[in-house]
Scaffold this motif. Structure first.
Motif, short mmCIF file in Angstrom:
data_model
loop_
_atom_site.label_atom_id
_atom_site.label_comp_id
_atom_site.label_asym_id
_atom_site.label_seq_id
_atom_site.Cartn_x
_atom_site.Cartn_y
_atom_site.Cartn_z
N ILE A 101 65.88 55.14 28.18
CA ILE A 101 66.01 55.05 29.64
C ILE A 101 65.96 56.44 30.28
O ILE A 101 65.69 56.58 31.46
CB ILE A 101 67.32 54.33 30.00
N LYS A 102 66.15 57.47 29.47
CA LYS A 102 66.23 58.86 29.96
C LYS A 102 67.40 59.00 30.92
O LYS A 102 67.25 59.35 32.09
CB LYS A 102 64.91 59.31 30.60
N ALA A 103 68.59 58.69 30.39
CA ALA A 103 69.80 58.70 31.21
C ALA A 103 70.95 59.29 30.41
O ALA A 103 70.95 59.26 29.18
CB ALA A 103 70.15 57.28 31.65
N PHE A 104 71.93 59.81 31.14
CA PHE A 104 73.17 60.23 30.48
C PHE A 104 74.35 60.03 31.42
O PHE A 104 74.20 60.00 32.65
CB PHE A 104 73.10 61.67 29.96
N LEU A 105 75.52 59.87 30.79
CA LEU A 105 76.78 59.69 31.50
C LEU A 105 77.60 60.96 31.28
O LEU A 105 77.68 61.47 30.16
CB LEU A 105 77.53 58.49 30.93
N MET A 106 78.19 61.49 32.34
CA MET A 106 78.99 62.70 32.21
C MET A 106 80.26 62.60 33.04
O MET A 106 80.37 61.74 33.92
CB MET A 106 78.19 63.94 32.62
N GLU A 107 81.21 63.46 32.73
CA GLU A 107 82.45 63.48 33.48
C GLU A 107 82.18 63.88 34.93
O GLU A 107 81.24 64.63 35.23
CB GLU A 107 83.44 64.47 32.87
N LYS A 108 83.02 63.41 35.85
CA LYS A 108 82.94 63.82 37.24
C LYS A 108 83.95 64.94 37.47
O LYS A 108 85.14 64.76 37.22
CB LYS A 108 83.24 62.66 38.18
N VAL A 109 83.46 66.09 37.90
CA VAL A 109 84.36 67.22 38.12
C VAL A 109 85.04 67.06 39.48
O VAL A 109 84.51 66.45 40.41
CB VAL A 109 83.60 68.56 38.04
N ARG A 110 86.21 67.64 39.60
CA ARG A 110 87.01 67.57 40.81
C ARG A 110 87.38 68.98 41.29
O ARG A 110 87.68 69.84 40.45
CB ARG A 110 88.30 66.78 40.56
N PRO A 111 87.32 69.25 42.59
CA PRO A 111 87.02 68.28 43.66
C PRO A 111 85.55 67.91 43.78
O PRO A 111 85.21 66.95 44.45
CB PRO A 111 87.52 68.99 44.93
N GLY A 112 84.65 68.69 43.19
CA GLY A 112 83.25 68.30 43.12
C GLY A 112 82.43 68.60 44.35
O GLY A 112 81.30 68.09 44.48
N ASP A 113 82.95 69.41 45.27
CA ASP A 113 82.17 69.80 46.46
C ASP A 113 81.10 70.80 46.05
O ASP A 113 81.35 71.71 45.26
CB ASP A 113 83.08 70.43 47.51
N SER A 114 79.91 70.65 46.58
CA SER A 114 78.85 71.60 46.26
C SER A 114 79.06 72.90 47.00
O SER A 114 79.80 72.97 48.00
CB SER A 114 77.47 71.02 46.61
N LEU A 115 78.42 73.94 46.53
CA LEU A 115 78.51 75.24 47.17
C LEU A 115 77.98 75.20 48.60
O LEU A 115 78.30 76.06 49.42
CB LEU A 115 77.72 76.27 46.33
#
Length: 299
Positions: A101-115
């Motif tokens: 499927i060309k997919a991966f699952l990863m942890e969600k970082v917190r707070p996770g706001d982009s620069l």
């Protein structure tokens, strides 16, 4: 029926045509298959999707927040996973992957706001310093170009697509500088290759990197992607002043001379313009202004 933004749909349709349409339609069933495989629950898609699908969910066994990424039709899963393995200290943990499927699952970082959030707050200078510090955390040297990565020098012929779109002298200048910068690089390193504000997320009191393009080349190449970003929220005001401030901060924070930083910013901007011509046969007005200003500084 899952709804996508007009921009995301247009990107996929313009780039991949019929195969892109099929991929978009298949996403719900692919997500369902991955939910069963990894025992998690999909919740919502991410905003501001560009070419890959990204969404948020949680694992069933512990409610751990996770992120699913499904690569677009021409995405190379092995390259992205290998890049993450090369930089485990600055990337989220990979929890599972599926080559078909060309997919991966990863942890969600917190707070996770982009620069980009700093740019939105009018703190572009602070965002530029953060980005420079992230560059310093990358840049691991490689003895040879590992598969499936490409050396950035392979992009030099792409600049030819700009003939008739920007002045010929700028095309020639970018090709000359690009070649010279590659030849005079202190060493080749494994690059992120698309290190801009949306690909750097807050993680505790530090910053995490996502969405690598994955190239090999001069470590100073990394400064290029940020110079015309964020695409959807570029700082308002005097463009020349914005660029000069960014270049000055990069020169202060990074171990390369100002001319090399300026040259890579110009070359990367020209390369971005060439990619835009490939995808849409046009160059965004903001990018054209940046190219003109940087080109004038080099002349």
């Amino acid at each position: 029926m899952m709804k996508y933004s007009d921009a995301f749909t247009r990107n996929i349709q313009d780039t991949f045509g019929t195969s892109g349409e099929v991929w978009l339609q298949s996403l719900p069933s692919l997500i369902s298959e991955l939910e069963r495989k990894w025992n998690w629950q999909f919740l919502i898609p991410a905003q501001d999707l560009s070419y890959n699908f990204v969404g948020f969910g949680k694992r069933n066994q512990d409610d751990k927040e996770v992120v699913i990424k499904i690569l677009c039709p021409d995405g190379v899963l092995e390259k992205e996973l290998q890049w993450f393995q090369f930089y485990p200290d600055v990337t989220p943990e990979i929890l599972g992957h599926d080559s078909r499927i060309k997919a991966f699952l990863m942890e969600k970082v917190r707070p996770g706001d982009s620069l980009k959030s700093l740019v939105r707050q009018g703190k572009d200078a602070e965002a530029t310093r953060v980005l420079a510090k992230v560059i310093l955390r990358l840049g691991k040297p490689v003895d040879a170009v590992p598969k499936p990565f490409r050396h950035v020098r392979e992009f030099i012929p792409t600049l030819e697509k700009l003939h008739g779109k920007v002045p010929t002298e700028l095309v020639h200048l970018s090709a000359f500088l690009f070649q010279d910068l590659c030849m005079t690089a202190p060493q080749d390193v494994l690059l992120h290759g698309d290190l801009h504000h949306d690909n750097i997320l807050s993680s505790g009191d530090s910053w995490t990197v996502i969405d690598p393009h994955g190239y090999v080349g001069d470590p100073a190449f990394e400064v290029g992607a940020m110079i015309n970003n964020p695409l959807d929220f570029y700082p308002q005001g005097d463009m020349q002043g914005i660029l000069e401030t960014r270049l000055q901060i990069l020169s202060e924070e990074l171990p390369w001379d100002g001319q090399r930083i300026l040259s890579w910013c110009f070359c990367y901007s020209m390369l971005s313009a060439a990619w835009s011509v490939e995808d849409r046969q046009e160059i965004p007005e903001n990018l054209l202004r940046i190219i003109w200003i940087l080109g004038q500084k080099l002349s």
